[in-house]
Design a protein around this motif. Structure first.
Motif, PDB file in Angstrom:
ATOM      1  N   HIS A  19       0.824  -1.207   0.000  1.00 49.24           N
ATOM      2  CA  HIS A  19       0.000   0.000   0.000  1.00 49.24           C
ATOM      3  C   HIS A  19       0.859   1.258   0.000  1.00 49.24           C
ATOM      4  O   HIS A  19       0.636   2.170  -0.807  1.00 49.24           O
ATOM      5  CB  HIS A  19      -0.936  -0.001   1.208  1.00 49.24           C
ATOM      6  CG  HIS A  19      -1.810   1.201   1.283  1.00 49.24           C
ATOM      7  ND1 HIS A  19      -2.977   1.311   0.550  1.00 49.24           N
ATOM      8  CD2 HIS A  19      -1.681   2.367   1.957  1.00 49.24           C
ATOM      9  CE1 HIS A  19      -3.522   2.490   0.792  1.00 49.24           C
ATOM     10  NE2 HIS A  19      -2.760   3.155   1.643  1.00 49.24           N
ATOM     11  N   ARG A  22       2.447   1.716  -3.380  1.00 48.90           N
ATOM     12  CA  ARG A  22       1.499   2.225  -4.385  1.00 48.90           C
ATOM     13  C   ARG A  22       1.246   3.714  -4.209  1.00 48.90           C
ATOM     14  O   ARG A  22       1.117   4.444  -5.181  1.00 48.90           O
ATOM     15  CB  ARG A  22       0.177   1.463  -4.303  1.00 48.90           C
ATOM     16  CG  ARG A  22       0.244   0.099  -4.910  1.00 48.90           C
ATOM     17  CD  ARG A  22      -1.101  -0.579  -4.836  1.00 48.90           C
ATOM     18  NE  ARG A  22      -1.046  -1.880  -5.491  1.00 48.90           N
ATOM     19  CZ  ARG A  22      -1.958  -2.814  -5.354  1.00 48.90           C
ATOM     20  NH1 ARG A  22      -3.019  -2.597  -4.585  1.00 48.90           N
ATOM     21  NH2 ARG A  22      -1.839  -3.956  -5.971  1.00 48.90           N
ATOM     22  N   LYS A  54       7.037  -1.389  -5.292  1.00 52.47           N
ATOM     23  CA  LYS A  54       6.442  -2.720  -5.378  1.00 52.47           C
ATOM     24  C   LYS A  54       6.153  -3.303  -3.997  1.00 52.47           C
ATOM     25  O   LYS A  54       5.467  -4.316  -3.883  1.00 52.47           O
ATOM     26  CB  LYS A  54       7.376  -3.666  -6.137  1.00 52.47           C
ATOM     27  CG  LYS A  54       7.472  -3.365  -7.608  1.00 52.47           C
ATOM     28  CD  LYS A  54       8.437  -4.320  -8.284  1.00 52.47           C
ATOM     29  CE  LYS A  54       8.596  -3.958  -9.747  1.00 52.47           C
ATOM     30  NZ  LYS A  54       9.631  -4.793 -10.397  1.00 52.47           N
ATOM     31  N   GLU A 102      -8.883  -1.928  -6.237  1.00 55.26           N
ATOM     32  CA  GLU A 102      -8.782  -1.767  -7.693  1.00 55.26           C
ATOM     33  C   GLU A 102      -8.675  -0.293  -8.085  1.00 55.26           C
ATOM     34  O   GLU A 102      -8.019   0.052  -9.070  1.00 55.26           O
ATOM     35  CB  GLU A 102      -9.933  -2.456  -8.436  1.00 55.26           C
ATOM     36  CG  GLU A 102     -11.316  -1.905  -8.140  1.00 55.26           C
ATOM     37  CD  GLU A 102     -12.022  -2.536  -6.949  1.00 55.26           C
ATOM     38  OE1 GLU A 102     -13.227  -2.280  -6.781  1.00 55.26           O
ATOM     39  OE2 GLU A 102     -11.383  -3.277  -6.186  1.00 55.26           O
ATOM     40  N   GLU A 105      -5.089   0.706  -7.348  1.00 54.56           N
ATOM     41  CA  GLU A 105      -4.216   0.174  -8.395  1.00 54.56           C
ATOM     42  C   GLU A 105      -4.335   1.016  -9.665  1.00 54.56           C
ATOM     43  O   GLU A 105      -3.347   1.332 -10.320  1.00 54.56           O
ATOM     44  CB  GLU A 105      -4.580  -1.283  -8.677  1.00 54.56           C
ATOM     45  CG  GLU A 105      -3.582  -1.987  -9.570  1.00 54.56           C
ATOM     46  CD  GLU A 105      -3.857  -3.478  -9.656  1.00 54.56           C
ATOM     47  OE1 GLU A 105      -3.540  -4.052 -10.712  1.00 54.56           O
ATOM     48  OE2 GLU A 105      -4.380  -4.068  -8.692  1.00 54.56           O
ATOM     49  N   SER A 108      -2.713   4.392  -9.404  1.00 54.68           N
ATOM     50  CA  SER A 108      -1.264   4.244  -9.286  1.00 54.68           C
ATOM     51  C   SER A 108      -0.614   3.881 -10.618  1.00 54.68           C
ATOM     52  O   SER A 108       0.600   3.831 -10.716  1.00 54.68           O
ATOM     53  CB  SER A 108      -0.925   3.157  -8.264  1.00 54.68           C
ATOM     54  OG  SER A 108      -1.402   3.506  -7.002  1.00 54.68           O
ATOM     55  N   SER A 109      -1.435   3.625 -11.642  1.00 51.84           N
ATOM     56  CA  SER A 109      -0.890   3.215 -12.938  1.00 51.84           C
ATOM     57  C   SER A 109      -0.682   4.425 -13.847  1.00 51.84           C
ATOM     58  O   SER A 109      -1.317   5.467 -13.681  1.00 51.84           O
ATOM     59  CB  SER A 109      -1.850   2.234 -13.621  1.00 51.84           C
ATOM     60  OG  SER A 109      -3.022   2.904 -14.047  1.00 51.84           O
TER      61      SER A 109
END
Length: 144
Positions: A19, A22, A54, A102, A105, A108-109
């Motif tokens: 967490h 991220r 990571k 989700e 995620e 964070s992309s």
């Protein structure tokens, strides 16, 4: 006894480390800072930044403070929306809804941040609405 967020299973990072990583990545990408630049700012290699992001390597308290300073956020930023934390755990005791994993995620992309940036520049409400409809249609088409 340790909570699920602090326990590390064999060979896998603890959920809290994932967490925090991220959140580091999300803020770094939002500020358009490379891993190399962040590493140089805090005195580590970009490979070390990758491991932090990571969750492979745990970030120590003093290093997290350096990262927070470099990314211009309080240390508490990295623990916001921590899965499994009780509501109102923050120092200011505010009650905020937790982000779903989700969503974390996604934001964070690279793609998620690019989409958020582009969408936030659209000022016309009709265009925003049509864009949402288009994305929903594409997502539904992808499921077929």
């Amino acid at each position: 006894m340790l909570s699920p967020n602090t326990e590390k299973t064999k060979g896998r990072p603890a959920p809290v480390d994932i967490h925090v990583g991220r959140r580091i990545r999300m803020r770094r990408l939002w500020m358009q800072i490379t891993q190399q630049a962040l590493g140089e700012a805090i005195g580590v290699t970009f490979q070390q930044i990758q491991k932090y992001e990571k969750g492979t390597n745990r970030v120590g308290a003093s290093r997290l403070q350096q990262i927070a300073d470099a990314l211009d956020v309080p240390v508490s930023f990295f623990f916001e929306d921590l899965p499994g934390a009780s509501v109102g755990d923050g120092a200011d005791n505010t009650v905020e809804p937790k982000l779903q994993p989700e969503i974390m995620e996604f934001v964070s992309s690279n793609e998620g941040l690019a989409l958020i940036r582009a969408f936030s520049r659209i000022t016309d409400e009709k265009v925003r609405s049509r864009t949402i409809s288009l994305v929903k249609a594409l997502a539904e088409q992808d499921r077929l």
